[in-house]
Scaffold this active site. Structure first.
Site, mmCIF file in Angstrom:
data_model
loop_
_atom_site.group_PDB
_atom_site.id
_atom_site.type_symbol
_atom_site.label_atom_id
_atom_site.label_comp_id
_atom_site.label_asym_id
_atom_site.label_seq_id
_atom_site.Cartn_x
_atom_site.Cartn_y
_atom_site.Cartn_z
ATOM 1 N N ASP A 68 0.863 -1.159 0.000
ATOM 2 C CA ASP A 68 0.000 0.000 0.000
ATOM 3 C C ASP A 68 0.912 1.224 0.000
ATOM 4 O OD1 ASP A 68 -2.277 1.554 0.384
ATOM 5 O OD2 ASP A 68 -1.904 1.601 2.547
ATOM 6 N N LYS A 69 0.389 2.363 -0.416
ATOM 7 C CA LYS A 69 1.261 3.532 -0.419
ATOM 8 C C LYS A 69 1.069 4.358 0.852
ATOM 9 C CE LYS A 69 0.618 7.323 -2.864
ATOM 10 N NZ LYS A 69 0.989 8.472 -2.050
ATOM 11 N N THR A 70 -0.154 4.860 1.020
ATOM 12 C CA THR A 70 -0.390 5.775 2.125
ATOM 13 C C THR A 70 -0.303 5.037 3.452
ATOM 14 O OG1 THR A 70 -1.943 6.788 0.651
ATOM 15 C CG2 THR A 70 -1.931 7.573 2.908
ATOM 16 N N ARG A 128 -0.039 15.540 -2.196
ATOM 17 C CA ARG A 128 -1.453 15.199 -2.374
ATOM 18 C C ARG A 128 -2.219 16.482 -2.580
ATOM 19 N NH1 ARG A 128 -2.243 10.137 0.758
ATOM 20 N NH2 ARG A 128 -4.381 10.712 1.141
ATOM 21 N N THR A 158 -2.321 1.412 -4.862
ATOM 22 C CA THR A 158 -2.811 2.550 -4.085
ATOM 23 C C THR A 158 -4.109 3.082 -4.676
ATOM 24 O OG1 THR A 158 -2.303 4.788 -3.388
ATOM 25 C CG2 THR A 158 -1.320 4.062 -5.441
ATOM 26 N N GLY A 159 -4.832 3.771 -3.843
ATOM 27 C CA GLY A 159 -6.036 4.417 -4.325
ATOM 28 C C GLY A 159 -5.755 5.815 -4.830
ATOM 29 N N ARG A 170 -5.369 4.184 -8.290
ATOM 30 C CA ARG A 170 -6.829 4.242 -8.343
ATOM 31 C C ARG A 170 -7.452 2.873 -8.113
ATOM 32 N NH1 ARG A 170 -7.724 8.957 -7.422
ATOM 33 N NH2 ARG A 170 -7.387 10.624 -8.917
ATOM 34 N N LYS A 173 -7.389 -4.622 -5.188
ATOM 35 C CA LYS A 173 -6.074 -4.976 -4.665
ATOM 36 C C LYS A 173 -5.994 -6.481 -4.475
ATOM 37 C CE LYS A 173 -5.041 -0.691 -2.183
ATOM 38 N NZ LYS A 173 -4.660 -0.117 -0.898
ATOM 39 N N ASN A 226 -8.625 -0.803 4.126
ATOM 40 C CA ASN A 226 -8.773 -1.103 2.707
ATOM 41 C C ASN A 226 -7.712 -2.088 2.212
ATOM 42 O OD1 ASN A 226 -6.709 0.679 3.057
ATOM 43 N ND2 ASN A 226 -7.101 1.827 1.193
#
Lengths: 343, 1146
Positions: free
Chosen positions: B412-414, B578, B658-659, B769, B775, B799
């Site tokens: 995941d990124k964040t 961001r 990532t979203g 996105r 995922k 998530n």
């Protein structure tokens, strides 16, 4: 703040070497010098050992006399149950070319007799042999009771099939009068077997001790009359019986029968010359095996077989060969590496 | 005038298919006659059952479940066979270990179930207040029924799913935390039903006459539709919509509210919490899988051994004098037994005789190794995070060795790669850029207007815009203020008069609000919240503010300095910031009324409410005026780049899922060195697919990638591929779903294969996105591709849970977005950087340890049983054992068990520092390298060889030599003991030679177990044991040791059996050294460089043909094939979580 720090302290893992996987340790590394010297040392040891063993085995004298065929007549006679008590002897002459110096041991050797069958090994009663309970024949099937139900002593298949040939060695000193070679039947068993594992039932005399039992079906004499010469060698304490009860590992085996009593002519050992074996027979054709008598001297390294010596020698040679080839490869690679560096 | 309209709408909704619903009579009161038929529905009571067993069914059920494991069942069968037939080995030898294993497992599972029972009871019996005939009654929670009116006090947990009727707060709201449900610790506001929020006392609430219609229970925590009919004096009931904002879930806790009243609608196992109670599926490691395969091989060997022996036995016995020799007669009953029955019994007896080849103790040892070994992770001080006071967690120990096998990492990124600690960087209003120090309390300081984009100085209209912009930031959020004054004493500092904390589920908003205002009072004046559009009454004018991701704002904007702001936003995004855009719209009262009606209509719909709301928003949010944009920086976690670089060097492919939007995510990827400057980026995005067809794009990309793959595969194994041209792929969620979607003609696999082919040749992949489910989809896609690579997913938020559960190894980062990911993971670490040590050090160690453990166990049991097999050829296939029963039992349990267990806990073939410094060592063990067939066969053959040496060495010895020097003769038990002694020593010394890391524990255990063997044998043979009915071992060992030739043969056989393995090891190291072995040599015994074997080619001395290839690639220009930043529709961006707020505009 205090509560937080306490909490923090309790959660912080201990800084012990074990928990951090930092225990002081020696790292075993196979370095070139170490491995090579190890190999050379091991090889040298094996080679040396091998040569010593071969030499010592060579010094041993051993002679084996097979008597199955020669005594076939007697065997046939014995097969017939009606000739049960007829005496049959056969005599096998042989020539000993060299003197057997030192202690000489006489073995009997059987070929193709499976003392290691599962049922056979089980078929004995330890409590009976310990002299504690003569009536305990539970494990001895099918040789536990006679037809009328009396318990057999000693019971079981092992005891029943005891080797009962009588072997007498004679020395023909000057081709006329054979002299019977004096033999000892003591100390042919493990000390612990004779004095701990096997006990006669306690009583005034042996025959009354074995009252209420019967002899094994294949036996001609009851157990308390095995040795007519030495009353102390009777019952379960009979040396031949104890030797037989230690079951052999393989179908071809030898068992110690007698030791040379070094007196008179035989102080040095068995002198060279003509001998003959007198044998009172044992049913052998039924199990289609062979029987022989082995006479042998011994050293610290055992008997006359070259196996141990040869195995050591071969191992030593192979180790050295491997060591040399490793050294060659090592040197070659080192040279190659030097070339790289020069480039 | 408003309600009738709603009611009409509701009636329409009522006509829709309304099958799966339930009607609840609040307080069990029948509706007034004529309104509706009173149908009594049956619902379960409020009992929660999470336990698996009851007191009565525990033993049968647990045993049944344990014996469903194939290994346990096998051992049970062997045990039963031993009990039934007459076998040479005692049933105790296999019964005891099996009993031990089963009992320990049963106790463990029983204890866990007892804990569950206790938790269930505590929950079911805790007192609940509810209203009966206008009075407050206390009852046990489990007696609660649907329709009861319940009172909950502050800090109490809701006993079941409730519809919120009224609260002690005047405005009919309450705050709850759902930390135990979804891990979010923020306070969420829930709203009481409009018509009942006035009922504050028990009497009032008892007078309520209403029915609730709602859907049947569903597991989705955030979805709920229903409606309430409130019957007043008039016959016409008032109908109100119910949404998830009216629903209080079981497991959530009431906060900041004195008490509330609610009516139970879902109880017991039907509550959303119980429906979400998903048991984690059992994950099995690759090592365990290969272990099972090896077991099957050994089972086949076992069966064939038994078959061969049975057949040979009957062939051998075909001559009658062998079948029944005169000295070994059969009993009458034995003679009469059926031949086939006899043969079958013999087969079983042989099975039992050889069954030790698959030892129970291996399972025990493996379990112990995994359980104890996992503590090294929790104990690791380097993985303890001092900032948060959190250490790593191990939730399962089954997957330890899988950590050393990872080929793909999905991160995941964040919050995982980045800190999730937002820092306001700048804002851009009308093209003017402001940096934080120029902003104070929502005002741009005069004369400090930062960097100007355009030359004109801000005029009065600009001032107004600025004010609007900050107003929008102040209002458009879901933040709550938590006053520290409420919190109990110790943490309150005396001088912080106005100390307050902002709580929000979106950290961006906190960062923005903290910058904009220092006064919490201003926030609480927030007027309205309607999803992510915010209405505001300002200076008697109605404004509609809209804040969101640039891709969702720009299409709706008609006015404003769009181009400048867009340029700024894109620049910020590339820098890894961001961004959020703010727009507004002025409304006149008529428009406002229209909007209200539209929204209300959508909000009361029972079916497709989501869709209708989205449509409504679509209608409202158009023709906006762009105000400006903000930029918030999410800093990279410390050492994230270093970690990713190390992981890539270790041959692991790192994917970022990532979203976030593409530019931001790509920037993060550059920052953390996932993409390097010479990485050629390939894009597979919605925009590109719009231009060309998906088919063309995929083929074009695969052509680009595969052009180099020819050279790629050749060098790939040399460990030098880091210098090659590498590709990075960027794909977005929409494109992915197109690829995953099966095509009409059914050839669905085609695109996937092509896509996988491209991915395989890319060193890094970025998926932006992504929805949470996507995922998991990606992970599954890779997991099930034809190489079956081992995947690892790491994330910190709710998530990421789906992908954590899906991957082979799921790792949770104990992060800011709650602990849900950590709870659902297999392992949890405080920071992303800890992944490096987790995989490269711990994973590597665990893998080499357990693979040696497995191979060694099979090896030592081949050594153990093969002589037994050979002995059958010499004892007439009569099933005579070679070893004594005590040796048979204790071989695996005590003589050879501890050294391998300790080895498998302590071994470090290279030092921790080396592993960390040189990640490429990880490649040495990739693809289950130590448990491949070749290695397995080598070990098995080594075992067979050793067994041959033991057996025939001793055989020739016994056959030809008088073993003693006093002429006495040894029997079969001495032979067995000799073989056994040689075996115990060889097997232990073999392990000693394999041990690289000799601590005092290893010394103690290895020499200790040899010593134990000797002492045991002396004792076992030295005493007549009164409880034994046989004395066959009496003095056997001592007699053996008293003979010279026996010593000689023991030394010889040990040397001969160890020699080939040592030779093989040394030669392999010399000629084909692996990277690990080179490092071992360089490190040397005491850290110095020794001239050892395997220094043929070290890294520094690369052959010339290899040195040429390094750094020969010029930096190819980055081919940006497309750009996707616009995205139609209301795709919720992670920056603007859509909260379904629903207070009326006042």
């Amino acid at each position: 703040m205090k509560r937080i720090s306490e909490d923090y302290q309790s959660r912080l893992p201990d800084n012990t070497a074990l928990k951090q996987q930092q225990l002081p340790a020696y790292r075993l590394q196979l370095s070139a010098t170490g491995v090579l010297s190890g190999f050379f040392a091991a090889g040298a040891f094996c080679l040396g050992m091998g040569i010593i063993l071969i030499l010592s085995a060579k010094s041993i004298k051993e002679i084996e006399v097979k008597y199955t065929k020669i005594c076939a007549n007697c065997a046939e006679l014995r097969e017939d149950a009606t000739n049960f008590d007829k005496e049959c002897t056969c005599s096998i002459p042989f020539y000993l070319s060299e003197t057997m110096k030192g202690n000489v041991y006489m073995y009997y050797k059987l070929y193709g007799f499976y003392q290691n069958l599962y049922q056979y090994i089980l078929s004995r009663s330890n409590s009976q042999l310990l002299g504690t309970d003569l009536k305990d024949v539970g494990n001895c099937a099918p040789f536990s009771n006679s037809h009328d139900g009396t318990p057999i002593a000693p019971c079981g298949a092992i005891a029943n099939s005891i080797f009962n040939d009588t072997i007498i060695l004679s020395y023909n000193l000057n081709s006329s009068i054979p002299i019977e070679v004096p033999m000892l039947k003591s100390k042919i068993t493990w000390w612990t077997d004779k004095y701990v594992k096997f006990q006669n039932p306690s009583s005034i005399n042996l025959s009354s001790a074995f009252a209420g039992t019967t002899k094994p079906p294949y036996w001609s004499k009851p157990v308390y009359e095995l040795d007519e010469e030495d009353p102390g060698n009777n019952g379960f304490l009979n040396d031949d019986f104890i030797v037989w009860m230690r079951t052999a590992a393989f179908p071809t085996f030898k068992k110690l029968y007698r030791r040379l009593n070094r007196i008179q002519y035989f102080i040095e050992g068995l002198p060279a010359g003509n001998y003959s074996l007198l044998i009172f027979d044992f049913p052998v054709t039924r199990f289609k095996g062979e029987k022989s008598v082995v006479l042998s001297t011994l050293t610290w390294s055992g008997g006359s077989s070259l196996f141990l010596g040869l195995a050591y020698t071969v191992t030593g040679a192979v180790t050295w060969l491997a060591a040399f080839s490793m050294m060659a490869i090592h040197l070659m690679l080192k040279k190659k590496k030097m070339l790289f560096i020069q480039d | 005038h408003f309600y009738p309209l709603v009611r009409d709408l509701l009636h329409c909704a009522g006509e829709e298919n309304w099958v799966d619903s339930r009607t609840i009579y609040v307080g069990h009161k029948e509706p007034p006659p004529g309104a509706e038929a009173y149908i009594l529905q049956r619902h379960p009571d409020n009992r929660i059952v999470s336990s698996k067993y009851t007191f009565w069914n525990f033993i049968p059920k647990n045993l049944f479940e344990q014996f469903r494991r194939i290994a346990n069942f096998y051992f049970l069968i062997i045990f039963l066979v031993q009990l039934i037939i007459d076998t040479p080995t005692s049933p105790v030898t296999s019964g005891l270990p099996l009993f031990f294993v089963i009992t320990v497992t049963a106790i463990k599972q029983g204890y866990e179930d007892w804990l569950r029972h206790k938790a269930d009871n505590a929950m079911n019996q805790c007192p609940v207040h509810f209203i009966q005939h206008g009075k407050l009654v206390r009852k046990q929670s489990r007696k609660l029924r649907v329709g009861d009116i319940v009172m909950v006090k502050e800090d109490e947990t809701f006993p079941c799913d409730l519809i919120f009727l009224s609260s002690s707060r005047g405005d009919g709201t309450c705050h709850v935390t759902t930390a135990s449900l979804d891990g979010e610790s923020s306070h969420k506001t829930h709203y009481a039903v409009q018509d009942t929020k006035g009922f504050h006392t028990e009497e009032d609430i008892d007078g309520l006459h209403a029915t609730i219609e709602c859907e049947q229970p569903q597991p989705d925590l955030y979805k709920f539709v229903g409606r309430i009919n409130v019957y007043n004096d008039r016959n016409d009931p008032v109908v109100r919509p119910l949404g998830s904002e009216n629903l209080l879930l079981r497991g959530a806790t009431l906060k900041n509210t004195e008490k509330i009243f609610g009516v139970a609608i879902y109880t017991g196992m039907e509550t959303k919490m119980a429906l979400n109670y998903q048991s984690k599926s059992q994950k099995r490691s690759a090592v365990e899988k290969s272990m099972n395969v090896f077991l099957i091989v050994y089972l086949c060997i076992l069966i064939s051994k038994a078959l061969i022996n049975t057949v040979l036995k009957y062939v051998w016995q075909s001559e009658p004098f062998r079948d029944e020799p005169w000295y070994n007669q059969k009993t009458e009953s034995e003679r009469q037994r059926n031949l086939f029955l006899r043969a079958f019994t013999d087969f079983l007896a042989f099975m039992v005789l050889f069954n030790y080849i698959i030892p129970v103790s291996m399972y025990v040892t493996v379990e112990m190794q995994k359980f104890l070994g996992s503590y090294f992770i929790t104990w690791d001080e380097e993985m303890f995070d001092e900032d948060t006071g959190e250490g790593p967690l191990v939730n399962t120990s089954d997957l330890n060795e899988e950590l050393g096998q990872v080929e793909y990492i999905f991160t995941d990124k964040t919050g995982t790669l980045t800190e999730n600690n937002m820092e306001f960087k700048e804002c851009c209003i009308e093209g003017h850029v402001y940096v934080p120090h120029a902003i104070c309390n929502g005002q741009v300081l005069p004369g400090a207007s930062g960097i100007d984009m355009i030359d004109s100085s801000p005029g009065t209209s600009a001032r107004e815009r600025e004010e609007l912009f900050f107003r929008a930031l102040c209002l458009c959020h879901t933040i709550q203020v938590k006053d520290d004054d409420d919190v109990d004493g110790p943490r309150k500092s005396p001088d912080s008069g106005k100390s307050c904390t902002y709580i929000s589920s979106s950290p961006d908003e906190v960062a923005l609000v903290e910058v904009v205002t220092g006064l919490p009072g201003e926030i609480s004046t927030m007027v309205s919240i309607l999803a992510f559009l915010f209405l505001f009454l300002y200076k008697r004018e109605i404004y509609l503010f809209c804040k969101g991701a640039d891709s969702s704002i720009f299409p709706r904007v008609i006015e404003g300095k769009v181009d400048q702001i867009r340029a700024r936003v894109e620049r910020n995004a590339v820098e890894g910031l961001r961004t959020l855009c703010v727009a507004y719209k002025r409304l006149n009262p008529e428009e406002y009324e229209g909007i209200c009606t539209l929204l209300q209509a959508a909000k009361v719909a029972l079916q497709d409410r989501e869709k209708k709301l989205a449509e409504a928003y679509e209608q409202i949010e158009k023709d906006l005026v762009l105000l400006g944009a903000t930029a918030v920086e999410d800093r990279l976690q410390e050492k994230a780049a270093d970690t990713i670089e190390a992981l890539q060097k270790a041959g692991i492919k790192v994917w970022v899922l990532t979203g976030d939007k593409m530019e931001t995510a790509a920037a993060t990827c550059y920052a953390c060195k996932l993409f390097r400057r010479n990485t050629q980026l390939l894009e597979l995005t919605t925009k590109k697919i719009e231009e060309q067809s998906l088919h063309d794009v995929l083929f074009e990309l695969s052509k680009t990638v595969l052009r180099h793959s020819g050279s790629l595969t050749r060098d790939n194994f040399s460990g030098l591929s880091a210098d090659m041209q590498d590709y990075g792929l960027i794909i977005d969620g929409a494109a992915l779903s197109l690829i995953m979607k099966p095509r009409e003609d059914g050839s669905c696999g085609n695109y996937r294969e092509l896509f996988l082919e491209i991915c395989r040749n890319c060193s890094a992949v970025l998926c932006c996105r992504m929805a949470p489910l996507q995922k998991a989809q990606i992970v599954k896609l890779i997991k099930l591709s034809k190489e079956h690579p081992i995947t690892l997913a790491i994330g910190d938020g709710a998530n990421d849970v789906s992908m954590i559960l899906e991957a082979h190894v799921g790792i949770g980062v104990i992060g800011k977005e709650g602990r849900q990911a950590a709870r659902n993971s297999d392992y949890a670490v405080p920071k992303f950087k800890h992944l490096k040590k987790m995989l490269l050090v711990h994973g590597h160690f665990y893998y080499i340890r357990i693979s040696e453990l497995v191979q060694y166990f099979f090896y030592k049991n081949v050594c153990f049983i093969f002589p037994q097999f050979l002995y059958q050829f010499f004892c007439g296939f009569s099933q005579q054992t070679l070893y004594d029963t005590a040796y048979l039992t204790l071989y695996n349990i005590s003589f050879t068990s501890l050294p391998i267990l300790l080895y498998s806990l302590m071994e470090q073939h290279v030092s921790i520092d080396t592993l960390r410094r040189d990640p490429s060592l990880y490649r040495d063990i990739a693809k289950n390298a130590l448990l491949r067939w070749r290695v397995f066969i080598y070990w098995t053959f080594l075992g067979v060889f050793d067994a041959l040496v033991f057996f025939f060495g001793a055989y020739f010895m016994f056959e030809n030599t008088t073993v003693t020097s006093n002429g006495q003769i040894f029997g079969n038990w001495t032979f067995g003991t000799l073989v056994f002694t040689v075996m115990v020593f060889t097997v232990t010394l073999k392990l000693a030679l394999d041990t690289h890391y000799w601590t005092w524990i290893n010394h103690f255990v290895i020499w200790g177990s040899l010593l134990f063997y000797i002492v045991f044998s002396l004792l076992w043979g030295g005493i007549i044991w009164p409880f034994l009915n046989y004395q066959r071992m009496y003095y056997v060992f001592i007699q053996m040791l008293s003979s010279g030739p026996a010593w000689l043969v023991i030394i010889l056989l040990i040397t001969v059996s160890l020699l080939p393995d040592v030779l093989k090891k040394v030669l392999c190291r010399q000629l084909w050294p692996s990277a690990t072995e080179r490092v071992q040599v360089q490190a040397g015994p005491r850290g110095r460089v020794s001239s050892g074997f395997g220094r043929a080619v070290t890294c520094a001395e690369r052959p010339p043909w290899l040195t040429n290839s390094s750094r020969c690639h010029s930096e190819l220009p980055r081919t940006t094939l497309g750009c996707s930043c616009s995205q139609g529709g209301h795709t919720p961006s992670p920056l603007t979580p859509r909260s379904r707020g629903g207070a009326e505009p006042s």
